[in-house]
Write a protein that holds these residues in place. Sequence first.
Motif, short mmCIF file in Angstrom:
data_model
loop_
_atom_site.label_atom_id
_atom_site.label_comp_id
_atom_site.label_asym_id
_atom_site.label_seq_id
_atom_site.Cartn_x
_atom_site.Cartn_y
_atom_site.Cartn_z
N GLN A 82 0.82 -1.21 0.00
CA GLN A 82 0.00 0.00 0.00
C GLN A 82 0.86 1.27 0.00
O GLN A 82 0.57 2.23 -0.72
CB GLN A 82 -0.93 -0.02 1.21
N ARG A 83 1.94 1.24 0.77
CA ARG A 83 2.76 2.45 0.90
C ARG A 83 3.52 2.77 -0.41
O ARG A 83 3.55 3.92 -0.86
CB ARG A 83 3.74 2.25 2.04
N PHE A 84 4.15 1.76 -0.98
CA PHE A 84 4.97 1.99 -2.18
C PHE A 84 4.19 1.81 -3.48
O PHE A 84 4.70 2.16 -4.54
CB PHE A 84 6.17 1.04 -2.18
N GLY A 85 2.96 1.21 -3.42
CA GLY A 85 2.19 0.99 -4.64
C GLY A 85 2.66 -0.22 -5.41
O GLY A 85 2.99 -0.14 -6.59
N LEU A 86 2.71 -1.39 -4.75
CA LEU A 86 3.14 -2.64 -5.38
C LEU A 86 1.90 -3.45 -5.76
O LEU A 86 1.04 -3.72 -4.92
CB LEU A 86 4.03 -3.45 -4.43
N TYR A 87 1.81 -3.85 -7.04
CA TYR A 87 0.61 -4.52 -7.55
C TYR A 87 0.98 -5.78 -8.32
O TYR A 87 2.12 -5.95 -8.79
CB TYR A 87 -0.18 -3.59 -8.48
N LEU A 88 -0.03 -6.67 -8.44
CA LEU A 88 0.12 -7.84 -9.29
C LEU A 88 0.14 -7.41 -10.76
O LEU A 88 -0.03 -6.24 -11.09
CB LEU A 88 -1.03 -8.82 -9.04
N ASP A 89 0.30 -8.40 -11.66
CA ASP A 89 0.52 -8.06 -13.07
C ASP A 89 -0.69 -7.42 -13.75
O ASP A 89 -0.57 -6.91 -14.86
CB ASP A 89 0.95 -9.29 -13.87
N ASP A 90 -1.88 -7.42 -13.09
CA ASP A 90 -3.02 -6.72 -13.68
C ASP A 90 -3.01 -5.23 -13.36
O ASP A 90 -3.80 -4.47 -13.91
CB ASP A 90 -4.34 -7.34 -13.22
N GLY A 91 -2.10 -4.82 -12.44
CA GLY A 91 -2.00 -3.41 -12.10
C GLY A 91 -3.12 -2.90 -11.22
O GLY A 91 -3.19 -1.71 -10.94
N LEU A 92 -4.01 -3.81 -10.76
CA LEU A 92 -5.17 -3.38 -9.97
C LEU A 92 -5.17 -3.97 -8.56
O LEU A 92 -5.53 -3.30 -7.60
CB LEU A 92 -6.46 -3.80 -10.69
N ILE A 93 -4.76 -5.24 -8.44
CA ILE A 93 -4.80 -5.91 -7.13
C ILE A 93 -3.44 -5.73 -6.45
O ILE A 93 -2.40 -6.04 -7.02
CB ILE A 93 -5.09 -7.41 -7.32
N PRO A 94 -3.45 -5.20 -5.19
CA PRO A 94 -2.18 -5.05 -4.46
C PRO A 94 -1.44 -6.38 -4.33
O PRO A 94 -2.05 -7.43 -4.16
CB PRO A 94 -2.62 -4.51 -3.10
N TYR A 95 -0.13 -6.30 -4.40
CA TYR A 95 0.69 -7.50 -4.29
C TYR A 95 0.58 -8.04 -2.86
O TYR A 95 0.73 -7.30 -1.88
CB TYR A 95 2.15 -7.17 -4.59
N PRO A 96 0.29 -9.36 -2.69
CA PRO A 96 0.17 -9.93 -1.33
C PRO A 96 1.47 -9.76 -0.57
O PRO A 96 2.54 -10.19 -1.02
CB PRO A 96 -0.14 -11.40 -1.59
N ALA A 97 1.39 -9.14 0.62
CA ALA A 97 2.59 -8.87 1.40
C ALA A 97 3.33 -10.15 1.76
O ALA A 97 4.56 -10.19 1.76
CB ALA A 97 2.23 -8.08 2.66
N GLU A 98 2.56 -11.23 2.04
CA GLU A 98 3.22 -12.45 2.48
C GLU A 98 4.02 -13.12 1.37
O GLU A 98 4.85 -13.99 1.63
CB GLU A 98 2.18 -13.44 3.04
N LYS A 99 3.79 -12.70 0.11
CA LYS A 99 4.53 -13.29 -1.00
C LYS A 99 5.71 -12.44 -1.45
O LYS A 99 6.42 -12.81 -2.39
CB LYS A 99 3.59 -13.54 -2.18
N LEU A 100 5.92 -11.29 -0.81
CA LEU A 100 7.07 -10.46 -1.16
C LEU A 100 8.35 -11.24 -0.88
O LEU A 100 8.49 -11.92 0.14
CB LEU A 100 7.06 -9.17 -0.34
N PRO A 101 9.33 -11.19 -1.79
CA PRO A 101 10.59 -11.91 -1.58
C PRO A 101 11.24 -11.59 -0.24
O PRO A 101 11.81 -12.48 0.42
CB PRO A 101 11.44 -11.46 -2.76
N LEU A 102 11.19 -10.31 0.23
CA LEU A 102 11.80 -9.96 1.51
C LEU A 102 11.12 -10.70 2.66
O LEU A 102 11.77 -11.18 3.60
CB LEU A 102 11.72 -8.45 1.73
N VAL A 103 9.79 -10.77 2.62
CA VAL A 103 9.05 -11.46 3.68
C VAL A 103 9.41 -12.94 3.68
O VAL A 103 9.64 -13.55 4.73
CB VAL A 103 7.54 -11.26 3.49
#
Length: 709
Positions: A82-103
């Motif tokens: 939400q803070r940085f604006g990270l989205y899935l490949d459709d550009g609409l659904i926010p990227y799931p935080a639990e799937k971020l490589p850092l997490v």
Amino acid sequence: MEEKSIMTRSGKTTSKKRKSNPTAPSLVNVEPQMVPSPKVFDAIPLAVISVDWQGQIQYMNKAAKSMLGEPDGLRSLEEWPQRFGLYLDDGLIPYPAEKLPLVRALRGEVIPEAEEIILRKEGDTKGLWISMSAETLWDENGNIDGAIALLRDINYRKEIELSREKHAKRTELLYRFSRSVAEAGNDLNAIMNLVVKFTAEAIGDLSVIALLNAAGDRMKVDGFHDMNSTGQALLRKLFVPGFEYDHSQTLGGSVVRSGEPVLIHSIPAEQLQAVTLPALREYMDVVGMESILIVPLKGRSGVVGIIIMARHGGNRPFNVEDQSFLTDIAYRAALAIENSRLFESLHAEITERLSAKQALAVSEERFRSIFEYVTVGIKVLNLEGRILQTNYAFQSMIGYNEDELVGNYFYRFLHPQDIQRANALFQDVKILGTSAFRFEHRAIHKDGSIVWVKTIFTVIRKGNEDQTPVFIVGIVENVTEQKRIEAEMSELNSRLQSSMELERLRLAQELHDSPMQSLYGAIYRIEELRGTVNPELKEALAEVKQQIQGVLQDLRATAKELRPPTIFNFGLENAIRSHANDVAEKHPNLSIRLSLAHDRQVLPEKVRLALFRIFQQSLANVIRHAKATEVHVRFSFDAEEAHLEIVDNGKGFDVPVNWIDLVRRGHYGLAGAAERANALGGVFKVQSKPGNSTTIQVIIPWKDSLDEG
């Protein structure tokens, strides 16, 4: 394994045995002067971010801050999307935080490949493709001490990949379009309808095709298609058959004159009305136009017409890619239109050559060459229906030579069931003066086999002011293979429906003969035991008996739905009433009103069963999706057709252009109902839109089904 004093995250010291992480890297003593300074990381073009074991950002280099922005107030990795604006490949659904490589790295996972993410900051409509890879950082005890991430700008590469994918998709669509045009043959109307329907579906939302007249001063609307049902209804009212207009003061006129496309991303309504037809103003008021795209139909002879496309109000405007794609389609459509006109010209030339009293030798030779070597069959008949002449293609089609054909009535080579209709059409030529007619029929091959053909008969007249018929030319196309495929598909559908009903009957019988009988036996046994046990156990047995009776009731209802006995013993009316009463008992908030004709088993069994299944599925859809409070069911029939209508006052839905769209989303009910109606030669219609009622109308011809039975 070793025993160490370990300080926990709470600050307490504990002594425990633990395994060193086998995947943790070996530790290397690094001299202080060897540790890179922030200046070194700032010089790296890649974005570098390090976090501690709690996910708190410890360091971001200059490239990372430029890419993501300052992390002021950011407390956890869960806030990153939400803070940085990270989205899935459709550009609409926010990227799931639990799937971020850092997490994942902080969980100790090995990240084999970088994740591709869309970075879209507030106010940015397009976004930027980035990749994120991460590595786990371990302390000297083998504990997770944090993680480091590398972010790369991969926008250029992704745009190339997406461009290639889009190009491949459009190439496939162009192939499908070209194949469909080829299948349409030389039928100009079919080509026009194919072009507007394909472009409206593939590019959207409204497509109109207009062709220039012979003088080039007016245009005739030859086809239109709107993905919006309201828009389509308005266009039918506006563009009546033969609708022509002066294009000189329209946007289309400039496209015809220049031969170049016109793309307007967005245009105010008042300006749009100034450059479009007055007849379209009602359409613009109701549906609206957001964007306009007009391309010329340029063939070998020049501009023959235009394709006009519009996006509905509120939809995405056209872009240059849409223009390029539509230009490719228009080129292929223009060639098909010219080929169709050439075919018509050929037909006219054949007519002219046959009716001329004198002709030059070279022209006669040309006509003979066309007559003999064209791939479609040609036969020339006198006004009594006797064959005067045939070409080689027609002779090969039915297996007779010229001598065996000439002098015979043409209907001698037709199937007996088609002769009456053929004679009626010929009488129309003599009495009503019909100039041309189409006739799909069966011909009998010399070997006795049936050949399905489509024949276009044209009456040849003397010409000039004398319109007296002279003879008739028939152009014959062999459609046997097409008919075979249609028959096989129809048989397959019929067999599938029969197989499904037999399986329903088998299941209903098995439910009745096995589990239901066993449950009845259990009830009798429980009743016997109740007389021999203490009151407390007797009461418990009574509860068990009641539960079994509930199961039995559910099984009886299921068996009844699988194979309703009333439809075979008492007719469709009683079957509908019985099922409606069962539904009303289970759903007291739903009012079901019935207006049913007394069929008394007059209708064939397969027609009754199909209509009942359609009613059953429609009512199930109302309960599951419509949120309706009232349903009206009307059933009637006459000497030839049976009619069923189901109307609910629910929330409605967008009816798809093709039922396959619902099947692809996992909704099979309405598509199956349509298949049942089509399999019996019937019609299945659905009228609905969000916020309005839904009406399902079914018409099935039952007299033919009775004859077949």
